[in-house]
Design a protein around this motif. Sequence first.
Motif, PDB file in Angstrom:
ATOM      1  N   MET A   1       1.091  -0.956  -0.126  1.00  0.00           N
ATOM      2  CA  MET A   1      -0.346   0.153  -0.378  1.00  0.00           C
ATOM      3  C   MET A   1       1.146   1.313  -0.060  1.00  0.00           C
ATOM      4  O   MET A   1       2.035   1.485   1.060  1.00  0.00           O
ATOM      5  CB  MET A   1      -1.311   0.204   1.168  1.00  0.00           C
ATOM      6  N   GLY A   2       0.682   2.131  -0.809  1.00  0.00           N
ATOM      7  CA  GLY A   2       1.578   3.391  -1.387  1.00  0.00           C
ATOM      8  C   GLY A   2       0.907   4.129  -1.996  1.00  0.00           C
ATOM      9  O   GLY A   2       1.804   4.704  -2.441  1.00  0.00           O
ATOM     10  N   LEU A   3      -0.426   5.121  -1.765  1.00  0.00           N
ATOM     11  CA  LEU A   3      -0.620   6.073  -2.489  1.00  0.00           C
ATOM     12  C   LEU A   3       0.321   6.702  -1.889  1.00  0.00           C
ATOM     13  O   LEU A   3       0.247   7.985  -2.513  1.00  0.00           O
ATOM     14  CB  LEU A   3      -2.354   5.813  -2.390  1.00  0.00           C
ATOM     15  N   LEU A   4       0.066   7.707  -0.215  1.00  0.00           N
ATOM     16  CA  LEU A   4       0.967   8.721  -0.419  1.00  0.00           C
ATOM     17  C   LEU A   4       2.670   8.330  -0.175  1.00  0.00           C
ATOM     18  O   LEU A   4       3.413   7.752  -0.896  1.00  0.00           O
ATOM     19  CB  LEU A   4       1.061   8.317   1.419  1.00  0.00           C
ATOM     20  N   ALA A  93      -9.266   8.406  -5.496  1.00  0.00           N
ATOM     21  CA  ALA A  93      -8.780   7.341  -4.613  1.00  0.00           C
ATOM     22  C   ALA A  93      -8.997   8.019  -3.231  1.00  0.00           C
ATOM     23  O   ALA A  93      -8.847   8.523  -2.592  1.00  0.00           O
ATOM     24  CB  ALA A  93      -7.263   7.603  -4.780  1.00  0.00           C
ATOM     25  N   TRP A  94      -8.507   6.220  -2.135  1.00  0.00           N
ATOM     26  CA  TRP A  94      -8.645   6.649  -0.747  1.00  0.00           C
ATOM     27  C   TRP A  94      -7.510   5.666  -0.031  1.00  0.00           C
ATOM     28  O   TRP A  94      -7.462   4.370  -0.243  1.00  0.00           O
ATOM     29  CB  TRP A  94     -10.409   6.557   0.164  1.00  0.00           C
ATOM     30  N   ALA A  95      -7.816   5.986   0.456  1.00  0.00           N
ATOM     31  CA  ALA A  95      -6.585   5.201   1.863  1.00  0.00           C
ATOM     32  C   ALA A  95      -6.804   5.588   3.015  1.00  0.00           C
ATOM     33  O   ALA A  95      -7.227   6.819   3.386  1.00  0.00           O
ATOM     34  CB  ALA A  95      -5.004   6.107   1.633  1.00  0.00           C
ATOM     35  N   ALA A  96      -7.617   4.706   3.882  1.00  0.00           N
ATOM     36  CA  ALA A  96      -8.511   3.971   5.631  1.00  0.00           C
ATOM     37  C   ALA A  96      -6.777   3.463   6.079  1.00  0.00           C
ATOM     38  O   ALA A  96      -6.236   2.446   5.556  1.00  0.00           O
ATOM     39  CB  ALA A  96      -9.317   3.371   5.345  1.00  0.00           C
ATOM     40  N   GLU A 118      -6.296   0.373   0.634  1.00  0.00           N
ATOM     41  CA  GLU A 118      -6.239   1.472  -0.302  1.00  0.00           C
ATOM     42  C   GLU A 118      -7.102   1.219  -1.473  1.00  0.00           C
ATOM     43  O   GLU A 118      -7.115   0.126  -1.638  1.00  0.00           O
ATOM     44  CB  GLU A 118      -5.163   1.640  -0.593  1.00  0.00           C
ATOM     45  N   GLU A 119      -7.976   2.423  -1.916  1.00  0.00           N
ATOM     46  CA  GLU A 119      -8.674   2.587  -3.692  1.00  0.00           C
ATOM     47  C   GLU A 119      -8.196   2.958  -4.127  1.00  0.00           C
ATOM     48  O   GLU A 119      -8.219   4.528  -4.059  1.00  0.00           O
ATOM     49  CB  GLU A 119     -10.345   1.585  -3.243  1.00  0.00           C
ATOM     50  N   ILE A 120      -8.363   2.743  -5.264  1.00  0.00           N
ATOM     51  CA  ILE A 120      -8.058   3.680  -6.525  1.00  0.00           C
ATOM     52  C   ILE A 120      -9.310   3.310  -7.435  1.00  0.00           C
ATOM     53  O   ILE A 120      -9.397   2.670  -7.872  1.00  0.00           O
ATOM     54  CB  ILE A 120      -6.586   3.856  -7.723  1.00  0.00           C
TER      55      ILE A 120
END
Length: 186
Positions: A1-4, A93-96, A118-120
């Motif tokens: 997980m790595g959207l940030l 997109a979101w990340a919890a 995380e979901e895009i």
Amino acid sequence: MGLLNEGINEIIATTHQNAAPMGIIKRNGKIRMVLYHGSHTAERVVSGGWVVANFIFDPVLYVTTAFDDLPAEVFIDEKAGEFTVERLSSCEAWAAYKAKVERSTRQSLLISLLPVREEIGNLALHPVNRGFNSIIDATVHGTRYKVTRDKGLLDLIEYHAGIIKKCGGPRESEALALLFDYIDYP
Ligand SMILES: Cc1cc2nc3c(=O)[nH]c(=O)nc-3n(C[C@H](O)[C@H](O)[C@H](O)COP(=O)(O)O)c2cc1C
């Protein structure tokens, strides 16, 4: 997980029925937030134990969520590990994250975050725009100016307003007008 990204990510944070722009700090493999006491976000991160980072590029939404509430129907329930979390319907997109208070001072809470899901969704391309970036800066200053009425902050807001007018599009102009309204621009 790595959207940030490494550094400070200026996302719109959702907690139970609340949204506000917040910085999520990613450094040396650690993910944290600094939440000043008194915000709904701080209160709800502590009581709920979770927060969602919404990746959104609408300048109007940054201004609105900094000063106002959103209607209940824009919050969408999602499962994230042990939690039912809430994200914004319009996010790309979101990340919890599971959230834990690491330290509490008189001024703020240091919150450590553990990625859970995380979901895009529908990603769009966002060419760099100084007007959009200045909305983010002006809104940060605006949230402080509203409380302190510090003339130095007003000067900074006016500096960014110049960039927004020069470089922004209609959505940035709309966001700036809204910001001026919220801070009762003299
Ligand atoms: C881009 C941006 C980043 C912000 N980052 C933070 C932050 O990291 N911590 C914080 O306590 N407030 C931060 N703020 C200020 C909050 O958004 C503001 O206090 C807001 O009114 C809180 O809303 P709430 O009461 O619904 O949580 C930020 C504001 C902006 C515009």
